[in-house]
Design a protein around this motif. Structure first.
Motif, PDB file in Angstrom:
ATOM      1  N   GLU A  59     120.698 141.905  -1.881  1.00 58.22           N
ATOM      2  CA  GLU A  59     119.849 141.103  -1.017  1.00 58.22           C
ATOM      3  C   GLU A  59     120.106 139.635  -1.285  1.00 58.22           C
ATOM      4  N   TYR A  97     113.934 144.957   9.026  1.00 54.35           N
ATOM      5  CA  TYR A  97     114.846 146.077   9.229  1.00 54.35           C
ATOM      6  C   TYR A  97     114.139 147.270   9.861  1.00 54.35           C
ATOM      7  N   LEU A 118     119.696 152.784   6.692  1.00 53.88           N
ATOM      8  CA  LEU A 118     119.549 152.370   5.298  1.00 53.88           C
ATOM      9  C   LEU A 118     119.513 153.579   4.363  1.00 53.88           C
ATOM     10  N   GLY A 163     118.197 139.049   3.446  1.00 46.42           N
ATOM     11  CA  GLY A 163     118.956 140.039   4.209  1.00 46.42           C
ATOM     12  C   GLY A 163     119.832 140.878   3.311  1.00 46.42           C
ATOM     13  N   LYS A 176     114.101 139.494   6.155  1.00 45.15           N
ATOM     14  CA  LYS A 176     114.481 139.926   7.498  1.00 45.15           C
ATOM     15  C   LYS A 176     113.824 141.269   7.789  1.00 45.15           C
ATOM     16  N   LEU A 233     115.705 150.645  11.421  1.00 43.87           N
ATOM     17  CA  LEU A 233     116.997 150.913  10.775  1.00 43.87           C
ATOM     18  C   LEU A 233     116.846 151.767   9.521  1.00 43.87           C
TER      19      LEU A 233
END
Length: 64
Positions: free
Chosen positions: A59, A15, A22, A63, A13, A18
C-alpha cells in the motif's frame, strides 16, 4: 495473512466492488501461484499482458 500486506497510510482509495479480485490476488500470494495481469497503458491503447508471481500487497498513498 498479515505478512501479505505492507502498509503506508495516506489517502485511502475505495476498492468497493473489487473484493473478489483482491481475494484472488491474496489467494495467489498465500498459495504462491502465478497470476496473469492485463494492463492498459495511458501511453497506448493496446492492452498488455504480464505474468507475475505476487509476493505481497503493498500500500502506497492509500492505493494497492
Amino acid at each position: 495473512m498479515e505478512s501479505a500486506f505492507i502498509s503506508r497510510e495516506r489517502f485511502a482509495k475505495n476498492y468497493s466492488g473489487l473484493e473478489d479480485l483482491l481475494m484472488d490476488i491474496l489467494g495467489a500470494i498465500i498459495s504462491r501461484k502465478p497470476c496473469t495481469i492485463h494492463y492498459n497503458s495511458f501511453r497506448s491503447s493496446a492492452f498488455k499482458e504480464y505474468h507475475v508471481h505476487p509476493l505481497h500487497l503493498f500500500e502506497n498513498d492509500g492505493g494497492l
